[in-house]
Write a protein that holds these residues in place. Structure first.
Motif, PDB file in Angstrom:
ATOM      1  N   UNK A  34       0.834  -1.206   0.000  1.00 15.16           N
ATOM      2  CA  UNK A  34       0.000   0.000   0.000  1.00 15.16           C
ATOM      3  C   UNK A  34       0.866   1.253   0.000  1.00 15.16           C
ATOM      4  N   UNK A  35       1.915   1.257   0.786  1.00 11.76           N
ATOM      5  CA  UNK A  35       2.794   2.422   0.831  1.00 11.76           C
ATOM      6  C   UNK A  35       3.373   2.719  -0.548  1.00 11.76           C
ATOM      7  N   UNK A  36       3.720   1.663  -1.287  1.00 11.35           N
ATOM      8  CA  UNK A  36       4.292   1.834  -2.633  1.00 11.35           C
ATOM      9  C   UNK A  36       3.266   2.368  -3.639  1.00 11.35           C
ATOM     10  N   UNK A  37       1.985   2.186  -3.367  1.00 13.33           N
ATOM     11  CA  UNK A  37       0.939   2.603  -4.310  1.00 13.33           C
ATOM     12  C   UNK A  37       0.051   3.715  -3.750  1.00 13.33           C
ATOM     13  N   UNK A  38       0.433   4.294  -2.611  1.00  9.32           N
ATOM     14  CA  UNK A  38      -0.450   5.200  -1.876  1.00  9.32           C
ATOM     15  C   UNK A  38      -0.585   6.600  -2.475  1.00  9.32           C
ATOM     16  N   UNK A  39       0.223   6.929  -3.471  1.00  6.56           N
ATOM     17  CA  UNK A  39       0.135   8.274  -4.045  1.00  6.56           C
ATOM     18  C   UNK A  39      -1.181   8.529  -4.754  1.00  6.56           C
ATOM     19  N   UNK A  40      -1.733   7.490  -5.335  1.00  6.68           N
ATOM     20  CA  UNK A  40      -3.015   7.630  -6.034  1.00  6.68           C
ATOM     21  C   UNK A  40      -3.929   6.487  -5.632  1.00  6.68           C
ATOM     22  N   UNK A  41      -5.190   6.686  -5.874  1.00  4.77           N
ATOM     23  CA  UNK A  41      -6.170   5.637  -5.592  1.00  4.77           C
ATOM     24  C   UNK A  41      -6.480   4.941  -6.910  1.00  4.77           C
ATOM     25  N   UNK A  42      -5.593   4.020  -7.273  1.00  7.27           N
ATOM     26  CA  UNK A  42      -5.759   3.273  -8.515  1.00  7.27           C
ATOM     27  C   UNK A  42      -6.297   1.885  -8.248  1.00  7.27           C
ATOM     28  N   UNK A  43      -6.367   1.067  -9.282  1.00  5.94           N
ATOM     29  CA  UNK A  43      -6.908  -0.286  -9.128  1.00  5.94           C
ATOM     30  C   UNK A  43      -6.150  -1.135  -8.097  1.00  5.94           C
ATOM     31  N   UNK A  44      -4.815  -1.029  -8.081  1.00  4.64           N
ATOM     32  CA  UNK A  44      -4.038  -1.843  -7.136  1.00  4.64           C
ATOM     33  C   UNK A  44      -4.274  -1.391  -5.692  1.00  4.64           C
ATOM     34  N   UNK A  45      -4.195  -0.084  -5.451  1.00  3.16           N
ATOM     35  CA  UNK A  45      -4.411   0.390  -4.076  1.00  3.16           C
ATOM     36  C   UNK A  45      -5.849   0.140  -3.626  1.00  3.16           C
ATOM     37  N   UNK A  46      -6.804   0.292  -4.524  1.00  7.16           N
ATOM     38  CA  UNK A  46      -8.207   0.017  -4.174  1.00  7.16           C
ATOM     39  C   UNK A  46      -8.393  -1.459  -3.823  1.00  7.16           C
ATOM     40  N   UNK A  47      -7.769  -2.323  -4.593  1.00  2.96           N
ATOM     41  CA  UNK A  47      -7.851  -3.764  -4.320  1.00  2.96           C
ATOM     42  C   UNK A  47      -7.227  -4.080  -2.965  1.00  2.96           C
ATOM     43  N   UNK A  48      -6.077  -3.494  -2.690  1.00  4.78           N
ATOM     44  CA  UNK A  48      -5.424  -3.709  -1.393  1.00  4.78           C
ATOM     45  C   UNK A  48      -6.317  -3.246  -0.249  1.00  4.78           C
ATOM     46  N   UNK A  49      -6.970  -2.104  -0.436  1.00  2.00           N
ATOM     47  CA  UNK A  49      -7.842  -1.571   0.610  1.00  2.00           C
ATOM     48  C   UNK A  49      -9.004  -2.513   0.921  1.00  2.00           C
ATOM     49  N   UNK A  94     -16.377   3.297  -1.560  1.00  2.21           N
ATOM     50  CA  UNK A  94     -15.652   4.537  -1.275  1.00  2.21           C
ATOM     51  C   UNK A  94     -14.494   4.757  -2.243  1.00  2.21           C
ATOM     52  N   UNK A  95     -13.860   3.692  -2.674  1.00  2.00           N
ATOM     53  CA  UNK A  95     -12.728   3.821  -3.597  1.00  2.00           C
ATOM     54  C   UNK A  95     -13.128   4.495  -4.902  1.00  2.00           C
ATOM     55  N   UNK A  96     -14.388   4.430  -5.261  1.00  2.00           N
ATOM     56  CA  UNK A  96     -14.845   5.097  -6.491  1.00  2.00           C
ATOM     57  C   UNK A  96     -15.048   6.596  -6.276  1.00  2.00           C
ATOM     58  N   UNK A  97     -15.014   7.044  -5.012  1.00  2.00           N
ATOM     59  CA  UNK A  97     -15.240   8.452  -4.695  1.00  2.00           C
ATOM     60  C   UNK A  97     -13.974   9.206  -4.306  1.00  2.00           C
ATOM     61  N   UNK A  98     -12.888   8.498  -4.051  1.00  2.00           N
ATOM     62  CA  UNK A  98     -11.631   9.166  -3.741  1.00  2.00           C
ATOM     63  C   UNK A  98     -11.096   8.861  -2.351  1.00  2.00           C
ATOM     64  N   UNK A  99      -9.902   9.382  -2.110  1.00  2.79           N
ATOM     65  CA  UNK A  99      -9.181   9.123  -0.867  1.00  2.79           C
ATOM     66  C   UNK A  99      -9.946   9.598   0.367  1.00  2.79           C
ATOM     67  N   UNK A 100     -10.549  10.791   0.361  1.00  2.00           N
ATOM     68  CA  UNK A 100     -11.285  11.208   1.572  1.00  2.00           C
ATOM     69  C   UNK A 100     -12.396  10.218   1.959  1.00  2.00           C
ATOM     70  N   UNK A 101     -13.125   9.704   0.974  1.00  2.00           N
ATOM     71  CA  UNK A 101     -14.190   8.731   1.277  1.00  2.00           C
ATOM     72  C   UNK A 101     -13.594   7.453   1.863  1.00  2.00           C
ATOM     73  N   UNK A 102     -12.476   7.021   1.320  1.00  5.71           N
ATOM     74  CA  UNK A 102     -11.796   5.825   1.831  1.00  5.71           C
ATOM     75  C   UNK A 102     -11.374   6.055   3.282  1.00  5.71           C
ATOM     76  N   UNK A 103     -10.804   7.216   3.557  1.00  5.05           N
ATOM     77  CA  UNK A 103     -10.356   7.507   4.921  1.00  5.05           C
ATOM     78  C   UNK A 103     -11.517   7.550   5.907  1.00  5.05           C
TER      79      UNK A 103
END
Length: 186
Positions: A34-49, A94-103
């Motif tokens: 996640x740290x390696x992909x945390x700059x953006x909310x892409x498919x990999x980071x969303x899947x990890x979440x 939430x991943x479809x709405x952005x980082x604030x929604x995820x948080x």
């Protein structure tokens, strides 16, 4: 509750130790990814979440089965299973709405799951190695509130979630090591 240690088979600490070691390894690998992909909310980071709370569901199921087979308390574990499953769904949305929604979703989950972990650790305290679970639950509760608050800032980031997961993994490792000591002393 006062006689939990006296009526708990010796295999329970060993089963918990193995589960806690697995949770540590998963959290460490997950945090790095996640740290390696945390700059953006892409498919990999969303899947990890989404995977993280689903892994928590699987671990809680294993824990509940072991506890139930040994006449241990399981009610709070079932609550954890429900919370984590709902969080997996919530994070996917939430991943479809952005980082604030995820948080926000992650924050609510960390807060509520932290409270559950605190209670489960307190109930199991006589098994040994649970002080770390109690501390982790308390920290998770505070971290959850901070994630929710961070969602409203301009620098909202997923990086803190990686640190949170890694720290949680460290607490599982400490508990596993403590349970190993308890097993050797019985």
């Amino acid at each position: 509750m006062g006689t939990l240690l006296d009526t708990t088979p010796t295999g329970v600490p060993a089963a918990l130790r193995k589960l806690y070691l697995t949770r540590f390894a998963f959290a460490a690998v997950w945090a790095v990814l996640l740290f390696a992909t945390a700059d953006t909310l892409g498919p990999l980071s969303a899947t990890l979440l989404v995977i993280y709370p689903l892994f928590d569901v699987a671990c809680a199921v294993v824990d509940a089965r072991s506890a139930k087979a040994n006449d241990g308390p399981v009610r709070h574990l079932y609550l954890n299973i429900t919370l984590s499953a709902l969080t997996g769904v919530g994070l996917a949305v939430a991943a479809t709405s952005g980082i604030p929604a995820v948080l926000r979703v992650w924050g609510v989950w960390a807060l509520t799951a932290g409270l559950v972990q605190l209670v489960v650790g307190a109930v199991r305290r006589r098994l040994g190695g649970q002080w770390a679970m109690i501390a982790s639950g308390a920290i998770s509760t505070v971290a959850g509130a901070s994630f929710f608050a961070q969602a409203g800032t301009e620098d909202a980031s997923l990086r803190n979630l990686a640190g949170y997961a890694f720290l949680g993994g460290i607490f599982f490792l400490i508990s596993a090591l403590r349970l190993g000591r308890v097993g050797k002393n019985t």
